[in-house]
Design a protein around this motif. Structure first.
Motif, PDB file in Angstrom:
ATOM      1  N   UNK A  22      11.287   4.292   7.481  1.00 55.49           N
ATOM      2  CA  UNK A  22      10.927   3.683   8.386  1.00 55.49           C
ATOM      3  C   UNK A  22       9.196   3.235   7.998  1.00 55.49           C
ATOM      4  N   UNK A  23       9.211   1.854   7.871  1.00 51.79           N
ATOM      5  CA  UNK A  23       8.017   1.489   7.394  1.00 51.79           C
ATOM      6  C   UNK A  23       6.638   1.676   8.159  1.00 51.79           C
ATOM      7  N   UNK A  24       6.867   2.015   9.566  1.00 50.66           N
ATOM      8  CA  UNK A  24       5.689   2.082  10.402  1.00 50.66           C
ATOM      9  C   UNK A  24       5.291   3.487  10.601  1.00 50.66           C
ATOM     10  N   UNK A  25       6.079   4.498   9.707  1.00 48.60           N
ATOM     11  CA  UNK A  25       5.779   5.838   9.730  1.00 48.60           C
ATOM     12  C   UNK A  25       5.047   6.244   8.375  1.00 48.60           C
ATOM     13  N   UNK A  26       4.228   7.382   8.306  1.00 50.90           N
ATOM     14  CA  UNK A  26       3.752   7.811   7.219  1.00 50.90           C
ATOM     15  C   UNK A  26       4.919   8.146   6.081  1.00 50.90           C
ATOM     16  N   UNK A  27       4.857   7.697   4.818  1.00 44.92           N
ATOM     17  CA  UNK A  27       5.701   7.678   3.907  1.00 44.92           C
ATOM     18  C   UNK A  27       6.105   9.473   3.653  1.00 44.92           C
ATOM     19  N   UNK A  28       7.361   9.731   4.002  1.00 41.38           N
ATOM     20  CA  UNK A  28       7.678  11.354   3.782  1.00 41.38           C
ATOM     21  C   UNK A  28       7.954  11.250   2.314  1.00 41.38           C
ATOM     22  N   UNK A  29       7.276  12.315   1.516  1.00 41.33           N
ATOM     23  CA  UNK A  29       7.481  12.781   0.349  1.00 41.33           C
ATOM     24  C   UNK A  29       8.015  14.091  -0.057  1.00 41.33           C
ATOM     25  N   UNK A  74      -2.160   6.134  -5.994  1.00 41.96           N
ATOM     26  CA  UNK A  74      -1.634   4.808  -5.648  1.00 41.96           C
ATOM     27  C   UNK A  74      -1.550   4.469  -4.308  1.00 41.96           C
ATOM     28  N   UNK A  75      -1.209   5.588  -3.402  1.00 39.07           N
ATOM     29  CA  UNK A  75      -0.867   5.553  -1.945  1.00 39.07           C
ATOM     30  C   UNK A  75      -2.363   5.245  -1.234  1.00 39.07           C
ATOM     31  N   UNK A  76      -3.010   6.239  -1.562  1.00 34.37           N
ATOM     32  CA  UNK A  76      -4.643   6.155  -1.106  1.00 34.37           C
ATOM     33  C   UNK A  76      -5.543   5.162  -1.244  1.00 34.37           C
ATOM     34  N   UNK A  77      -5.363   4.401  -2.643  1.00 31.63           N
ATOM     35  CA  UNK A  77      -5.980   3.231  -2.933  1.00 31.63           C
ATOM     36  C   UNK A  77      -5.560   1.917  -2.019  1.00 31.63           C
ATOM     37  N   UNK A 119      21.207  10.392  -6.268  1.00 28.49           N
ATOM     38  CA  UNK A 119      20.077   9.799  -5.591  1.00 28.49           C
ATOM     39  C   UNK A 119      20.213   8.406  -5.990  1.00 28.49           C
ATOM     40  N   UNK A 120      19.183   7.359  -5.363  1.00 25.91           N
ATOM     41  CA  UNK A 120      19.057   5.861  -5.904  1.00 25.91           C
ATOM     42  C   UNK A 120      17.734   5.492  -5.879  1.00 25.91           C
ATOM     43  N   UNK A 121      17.485   4.393  -6.629  1.00 32.80           N
ATOM     44  CA  UNK A 121      16.108   3.832  -6.445  1.00 32.80           C
ATOM     45  C   UNK A 121      15.776   3.201  -5.013  1.00 32.80           C
ATOM     46  N   UNK A 122      14.592   3.442  -4.389  1.00 35.22           N
ATOM     47  CA  UNK A 122      14.464   2.636  -3.368  1.00 35.22           C
ATOM     48  C   UNK A 122      14.496   1.136  -3.488  1.00 35.22           C
ATOM     49  N   UNK A 150       9.135  -2.612  -0.356  1.00 33.11           N
ATOM     50  CA  UNK A 150       8.072  -3.135  -0.770  1.00 33.11           C
ATOM     51  C   UNK A 150       6.987  -1.938  -1.073  1.00 33.11           C
ATOM     52  N   UNK A 151       7.465  -0.833  -1.667  1.00 33.45           N
ATOM     53  CA  UNK A 151       6.813   0.442  -2.044  1.00 33.45           C
ATOM     54  C   UNK A 151       5.989  -0.164  -3.393  1.00 33.45           C
ATOM     55  N   UNK A 152       4.683   0.506  -3.301  1.00 30.53           N
ATOM     56  CA  UNK A 152       3.970  -0.145  -4.539  1.00 30.53           C
ATOM     57  C   UNK A 152       4.718   0.488  -5.717  1.00 30.53           C
ATOM     58  N   UNK A 153       4.438  -0.256  -6.637  1.00 26.63           N
ATOM     59  CA  UNK A 153       4.726  -0.116  -7.958  1.00 26.63           C
ATOM     60  C   UNK A 153       3.952   1.084  -8.805  1.00 26.63           C
ATOM     61  N   UNK A 154       4.402   1.886  -9.425  1.00 25.55           N
ATOM     62  CA  UNK A 154       3.806   3.019 -10.180  1.00 25.55           C
ATOM     63  C   UNK A 154       3.679   2.973 -11.416  1.00 25.55           C
TER      64      UNK A 154
END
Length: 141
Positions: A32-39, A55-58, A97-100, A105-109
């Motif tokens: 859900x791209x409009x919600x905070x990313x659940x980790x 990365x996410x904060x930046x 599991x699988x890669x997102x 468009x999650x940020x590259x790590x």
């Protein structure tokens, strides 16, 4: 001797292999791209956790920790239930599991290094073992 994961800018030890960090999720995870990313992450002190937050904060990307535990199996189980996303090094992502997907468009790590530390010269056996790690570990990564 110790083998550790470290970010590439970490000083110390000897980098003997590198692995790309990947966002991972359950096969049926509903992004859900409009919600905070659940980790689902390891607790404070984990270099991957710190790197994800940095990365996410930046990027100003909202996120929230839904699950945190010491063991990799626990984190994988939480991700497998669809509780959230996590980060794993390429090559060790379990089949459950699988890669997102890239379209999220999650940020590259970037990459993480595997570094070797050795105290003193050690035994001939240890020297041979370390040389084997230097030679063979990059082949399987």
């Amino acid at each position: 001797m110790a083998l550790i994961n470290a970010m590439p800018d970490y000083q110390g030890g000897e980098a003997i292999a590198s692995r790309e960090l990947k966002w991972v999720c359950a096969p049926g995870f509903e992004y859900q791209p409009d919600q905070p990313l659940p980790l689902a992450l390891h607790p404070e002190g984990c270099i991957f956790r710190e790197h994800v937050f940095k990365t996410l904060n930046a990027l100003g990307r909202p996120h929230r920790v839904m699950f945190s535990a010491q063991g990799s199996i626990s984190v994988q189980a939480a991700v497998g239930t669809g509780m959230g996303l996590s980060v794993m090094a390429e090559g060790i992502i379990p089949d459950s599991l699988k890669e997102a997907p890239e379209e999220w468009r999650l940020p590259a790590l970037g990459q993480a290094d595997i570094r070797i530390y050795q105290m003193g010269h050690g035994s001939p056996f240890l020297a041979e073992f370390i040389e084997t790690l230097r030679r063979e570990l990059p082949k399987v990564m």
